[in-house]
Design an enzyme around this catalytic site. Structure first.
Site, PDB file in Angstrom:
ATOM      1  CD  GLU A 190      -3.010  -1.148   2.206  1.00 16.45           C
ATOM      2  OE1 GLU A 190      -2.879  -0.353   3.156  1.00 16.45           O
ATOM      3  OE2 GLU A 190      -3.961  -1.957   2.135  1.00 16.45           O
ATOM      4  CD  GLU A 202      -3.798  -5.976   3.087  1.00 13.49           C
ATOM      5  OE1 GLU A 202      -4.739  -5.187   3.374  1.00 13.49           O
ATOM      6  OE2 GLU A 202      -2.603  -5.755   3.392  1.00 13.49           O
TER       7      GLU A 202
END
Length: 339
Positions: A121, A257
């Site tokens: 991220e 995820e």
């Protein structure tokens, strides 16, 4: 750091027994890295990373390890920051190269059951259209990562490497954005064994935003709870983008995820919809040859993502696990719950 007990092999075996084939292990290095120019990683820390990897691969599972918390502007000690100045980027890139060089050398004799993921991220902590300069820094990190691993020798020459685009966002990684004119572009390193990492938490009102407990149902048929076209139809649109941008062109895709938080404190039926969300995401992903990795943060209380009790090594969300496994095997779209 997240309040979880120390992982044991008993837990890993319990995860495998439920039908999972891979485990993604988030690794933060932060203060475990020494000063430059060598940036030596604490050997005991690497020993522990290796110990957990061994728990996975020795039990026939695939393991993914990354540099996870080092790129967050919200985490004290973060250093892999794409939004820093050009002069600071020289230091960041040198440190990043040294860190991955050490990780890759430590694991050079591990076979394809170990996958490296460059980072997690990564973005400048501002939401909206990516800054082109900062996105280019992310592209540079990915290239440094690939080069460092390949140079480390051993089985790293053929190891699959997993790389993200801007904030692991599907739109900003594929370049197919409805709301933005993209001036920045994701660049895939020139390498034959690359996979693309993205995350899927859409719509956020259902999947993650803790202040939206009224959104405890999911599905295009329950528009009262989720915006129109933000459920099954959104999954299909987003996963089609991944298929067309990467799968069709020979690159693997891993949804590293996905998941939805526990809102049963608002309504017990939330578990049914969380299970349906997991089942549909897996069905849609596997129809396009996309791999999924559920985000279990070890917390089973209100707003938790947990599927297992890590202390007792027991299953806490059997309905969701059943949805995951059934979705991955399904040849037809699962039937939505009836209200």
């Amino acid at each position: 750091a997240w309040g979880n007990p120390t992982i044991t092999e008993k837990l890993i075996k319990k995860v495998k027994a439920q039908g999972f084939k891979s485990i993604r292990i988030p690794v933060s290095y932060l203060s475990k890295i020494g000063a430059g120019p060598n940036y030596t990683i604490d050997s005991k820390w690497l020993d522990r990373v290796q110990e957990v990897v061994d728990m996975c691969v020795d039990n026939g599972l695939y393991a993914i390890i990354n540099i996870h918390g080092d790129g967050y502007y919200t985490v004290k000690g973060s250093w892999l920051l794409c939004g820093e100045s050009a002069s600071e980027q020289k230091t960041i890139k040198a440190k990043y190269e040294k860190v991955w060089e050490q990780i890759a050398k430590r694991f050079k004799n591990y076979d394809e059951h170990l996958v490296f993921e460059s980072m997690n991220e990564e973005f400048d902590n501002t939401y909206g259209n990516p800054n082109p300069e900062y996105y280019n820094n992310i592209n540079a990190y990915n290239q440094i990562f690939v080069d460092a691993v390949r140079k480390a020798g051993g089985k790293n020459n053929s190891r699959y490497l997993l790389i993200p685009g801007w904030n692991t966002d599907i739109n900003f990684t594929t370049g197919d954005c409805d709301s933005y004119t993209m001036e920045a572009k994701f660049v895939i390193p020139n390498d034959s064994r690359i996979m693309i990492s993205v995350h899927y938490y859409s719509p956020w009102e259902f999947c993650g935003e803790e202040g939206y407990d009224t959104f405890y149902k999911w599905g295009d048929s329950v528009k009262k709870f989720v915006k129109p076209r933000q459920s099954e139809s959104l999954v299909n649109r987003q996963f089609d983008k991944l298929y067309n941008a990467f799968i069709k062109n020979g690159y693997g895709v891993v949804i590293g995820e996905y998941g939805s938080i526990d809102r049963t404190s608002k309504d017990k039926s939330n578990t049914i919809y969380r299970a349906y969300f997991a089942e549909y995401v897996n069905y849609a992903a596997h129809q396009r040859n996309i791999v999924t990795v559920y985000w279990d943060n070890g917390y089973n209380g209100k707003h938790g993502f947990g599927l297992f009790d890590r202390t007792k090594c027991t299953v806490t969300q059997p309905e969701i696990i059943k949805g995951i496994i059934n979705g991955a095997k399904a040849t037809k779209a699962p039937k939505a719950p009836t209200e």
